[in-house]
Design a protein around this motif. Structure first.
Motif, PDB file in Angstrom:
ATOM      1  N   SER A 270       0.819  -1.204   0.000  1.00  0.00           N
ATOM      2  CA  SER A 270       0.000   0.000   0.000  1.00  0.00           C
ATOM      3  C   SER A 270       0.853   1.255   0.000  1.00  0.00           C
ATOM      4  O   SER A 270       1.890   1.323   0.668  1.00  0.00           O
ATOM      5  CB  SER A 270      -0.919   0.011   1.225  1.00  0.00           C
ATOM      6  N   ARG A 271       0.420   2.264  -0.760  1.00  0.00           N
ATOM      7  CA  ARG A 271       1.098   3.550  -0.762  1.00  0.00           C
ATOM      8  C   ARG A 271       0.473   4.524   0.227  1.00  0.00           C
ATOM      9  O   ARG A 271       0.828   5.698   0.244  1.00  0.00           O
ATOM     10  CB  ARG A 271       1.078   4.143  -2.170  1.00  0.00           C
ATOM     11  N   ASP A 272      -0.440   4.040   1.047  1.00  0.00           N
ATOM     12  CA  ASP A 272      -1.064   4.911   2.036  1.00  0.00           C
ATOM     13  C   ASP A 272      -0.059   5.440   3.044  1.00  0.00           C
ATOM     14  O   ASP A 272      -0.301   6.445   3.704  1.00  0.00           O
ATOM     15  CB  ASP A 272      -2.178   4.160   2.779  1.00  0.00           C
ATOM     16  N   ARG A 273       1.063   4.751   3.198  1.00  0.00           N
ATOM     17  CA  ARG A 273       2.069   5.222   4.155  1.00  0.00           C
ATOM     18  C   ARG A 273       3.033   6.221   3.536  1.00  0.00           C
ATOM     19  O   ARG A 273       3.940   6.694   4.198  1.00  0.00           O
ATOM     20  CB  ARG A 273       2.831   4.042   4.745  1.00  0.00           C
ATOM     21  N   TRP A 274       2.857   6.539   2.258  1.00  0.00           N
ATOM     22  CA  TRP A 274       3.651   7.598   1.635  1.00  0.00           C
ATOM     23  C   TRP A 274       3.088   8.941   2.104  1.00  0.00           C
ATOM     24  O   TRP A 274       1.879   9.185   2.018  1.00  0.00           O
ATOM     25  CB  TRP A 274       3.575   7.512   0.122  1.00  0.00           C
ATOM     26  N   VAL A 275       3.943   9.813   2.572  1.00  0.00           N
ATOM     27  CA  VAL A 275       3.501  11.098   3.125  1.00  0.00           C
ATOM     28  C   VAL A 275       3.765  12.197   2.110  1.00  0.00           C
ATOM     29  O   VAL A 275       4.912  12.421   1.690  1.00  0.00           O
ATOM     30  CB  VAL A 275       4.228  11.400   4.458  1.00  0.00           C
ATOM     31  N   ARG A 276       2.722  12.887   1.707  1.00  0.00           N
ATOM     32  CA  ARG A 276       2.855  13.964   0.745  1.00  0.00           C
ATOM     33  C   ARG A 276       3.556  15.157   1.380  1.00  0.00           C
ATOM     34  O   ARG A 276       3.251  15.544   2.518  1.00  0.00           O
ATOM     35  CB  ARG A 276       1.486  14.398   0.227  1.00  0.00           C
ATOM     36  N   LEU A 277       4.485  15.726   0.647  1.00  0.00           N
ATOM     37  CA  LEU A 277       5.209  16.903   1.108  1.00  0.00           C
ATOM     38  C   LEU A 277       4.680  18.140   0.377  1.00  0.00           C
ATOM     39  O   LEU A 277       4.684  18.191  -0.839  1.00  0.00           O
ATOM     40  CB  LEU A 277       6.712  16.754   0.820  1.00  0.00           C
ATOM     41  N   ASP A 278       4.240  19.114   1.149  1.00  0.00           N
ATOM     42  CA  ASP A 278       3.816  20.397   0.580  1.00  0.00           C
ATOM     43  C   ASP A 278       4.845  21.481   0.844  1.00  0.00           C
ATOM     44  O   ASP A 278       4.785  22.557   0.272  1.00  0.00           O
ATOM     45  CB  ASP A 278       2.467  20.806   1.154  1.00  0.00           C
ATOM     46  N   ALA A 279       5.799  21.195   1.731  1.00  0.00           N
ATOM     47  CA  ALA A 279       6.874  22.129   2.058  1.00  0.00           C
ATOM     48  C   ALA A 279       8.042  21.320   2.592  1.00  0.00           C
ATOM     49  O   ALA A 279       7.867  20.223   3.121  1.00  0.00           O
ATOM     50  CB  ALA A 279       6.427  23.153   3.095  1.00  0.00           C
ATOM     51  N   LEU A 280       9.239  21.870   2.467  1.00  0.00           N
ATOM     52  CA  LEU A 280      10.426  21.161   2.928  1.00  0.00           C
ATOM     53  C   LEU A 280      10.406  20.938   4.437  1.00  0.00           C
ATOM     54  O   LEU A 280      11.006  19.987   4.939  1.00  0.00           O
ATOM     55  CB  LEU A 280      11.677  21.928   2.534  1.00  0.00           C
ATOM     56  N   THR A 281       9.691  21.782   5.158  1.00  0.00           N
ATOM     57  CA  THR A 281       9.620  21.624   6.603  1.00  0.00           C
ATOM     58  C   THR A 281       8.874  20.347   6.998  1.00  0.00           C
ATOM     59  O   THR A 281       8.931  19.931   8.154  1.00  0.00           O
ATOM     60  CB  THR A 281       8.931  22.839   7.249  1.00  0.00           C
ATOM     61  N   GLY A 282       8.179  19.720   6.054  1.00  0.00           N
ATOM     62  CA  GLY A 282       7.486  18.475   6.339  1.00  0.00           C
ATOM     63  C   GLY A 282       8.357  17.248   6.260  1.00  0.00           C
ATOM     64  O   GLY A 282       7.936  16.145   6.610  1.00  0.00           O
ATOM     65  N   VAL A 283       9.619  17.400   5.821  1.00  0.00           N
ATOM     66  CA  VAL A 283      10.522  16.274   5.684  1.00  0.00           C
ATOM     67  C   VAL A 283      10.929  15.758   7.058  1.00  0.00           C
ATOM     68  O   VAL A 283      11.290  16.536   7.938  1.00  0.00           O
ATOM     69  CB  VAL A 283      11.785  16.676   4.875  1.00  0.00           C
ATOM     70  N   GLN A 284      10.858  14.436   7.243  1.00  0.00           N
ATOM     71  CA  GLN A 284      11.320  13.820   8.483  1.00  0.00           C
ATOM     72  C   GLN A 284      12.794  13.457   8.348  1.00  0.00           C
ATOM     73  O   GLN A 284      13.172  12.675   7.501  1.00  0.00           O
ATOM     74  CB  GLN A 284      10.512  12.543   8.780  1.00  0.00           C
ATOM     75  N   LEU A 285      13.622  14.028   9.211  1.00  0.00           N
ATOM     76  CA  LEU A 285      15.047  13.760   9.211  1.00  0.00           C
ATOM     77  C   LEU A 285      15.508  13.224  10.564  1.00  0.00           C
ATOM     78  O   LEU A 285      16.694  12.999  10.738  1.00  0.00           O
ATOM     79  CB  LEU A 285      15.826  15.031   8.842  1.00  0.00           C
TER      80      LEU A 285
END
Length: 285
Positions: A270-285
């Motif tokens: 499933s691709r439901d666990r893919w998280v859409r990014l609308d801004a770079l601040t949404g990136v998990q690092l």
């Protein structure tokens, strides 16, 4: 580390924690093409890269002018690389895989050669013009991760390529990729005196909606079998293991180094666990 001579190819030990260039898990033939600070693995049957890897030293980056002098790589035949004919008189852009600025670091002569090396056709993939010119989020990922990694080290390794699907629409003898993947890797010491630990994050970007705006009638294009379940202009942070499954590549220790905490999948694959990014601040690092 500055050198007087260009350093050929991607260096798996560049980060201080090993990160090998992804390779196909199957028996497909690839051509390994080395350039200054990066390597392209070219799939001669598809005439496009199956993987690229670049080393970036953020402390030595140089700003150089853009040449747009695209040319074939003489080390492989014209029939094995998508060249100028693919991009003639249409809305397809030559999209850099290894970003032009990424390998441009080190001594002046080295940086100049790296800049020039990025304009070889094996380092390009066809992208709808609107996709290539509008994806500031996608283009800014390396900078964003490098800034984060600067807390520990200024080095970054980035892997990028199109997803080469069997049902990609054909145009002038080349399958036009619907999506692209990227993995950014860096290293950090978990504690004083400890060995460097590999860290990585993975991303997928889709261009299917933009392909609807490109005239693929020239050359007997085969209609796509249906768009993937992704919307227009969407960049996703995804589990690196999903990129491995999507591409058929061995991503080695990058899978275990993934910093992304994905939501629980609804189903297998499933691709439901893919998280859409609308801004770079949404990136998990």
């Amino acid at each position: 580390m500055s050198t007087a001579e260009p350093v050929p190819g991607y260096d798996a030990e560049f980060l201080g924690a090993s990160a090998a260039l992804p390779i196909p898990v199957d028996t497909r033939v690839v051509r390994e093409l080395t350039y200054v600070h990066f390597t392209v693995l070219l799939d001669p049957a598809r005439r496009l890269a199956v993987a690229t890897g670049v080393n970036i030293d953020g402390s030595e980056l140089r700003e150089l002018g853009r040449s747009d002098d695209w040319r074939p790589d003489p080390r492989v035949g014209a029939e094995e690389q998508a060249g100028a004919d693919l991009y003639l008189d249409n809305d397809l852009d030559r999209g850099h895989l290894v970003r032009r600025s990424d390998p441009v670091w080190g001594a002046p002569a080295v940086a100049e050669q790296a800049n020039s090396d990025t304009f070889v056709y094996p380092n390009a993939a066809p992208q709808a013009a609107q996709f290539n010119q509008s994806k500031q989020l996608w283009l800014g990922l390396e900078d964003y991760v490098l800034t984060h990694a600067d807390t520990y080290d200024t080095r970054l390794s980035v892997f990028t390529a199109p997803v080469l699907a069997a049902d990609d629409p054909q145009y002038r003898g080349v399958g036009i990729p619907r999506s692209f993947w990227k993995v950014a890797a860096w290293a950090a010491a978990p504690g004083q005196g400890e060995d460097l630990l590999l860290m990585a994050t993975g991303y997928v970007l889709d261009q299917t909606p933009q392909l609807d705006d490109v005239d693929l009638s020239d050359g007997g294009a085969v209609p796509a079998a249906g768009p993937p379940p992704l919307g227009p202009y969407r960049t996703y942070q995804v589990p690196i293991g999903d990129i491995a499954a999507l591409t058929g590549l061995d991503l080695g220790p990058l899978v275990a180094a993934d910093r992304f905490t994905a939501p629980a999948p609804v189903g297998v694959g499933s691709r439901d666990r893919w998280v859409r990014l609308d801004a770079l601040t949404g990136v998990q690092l």
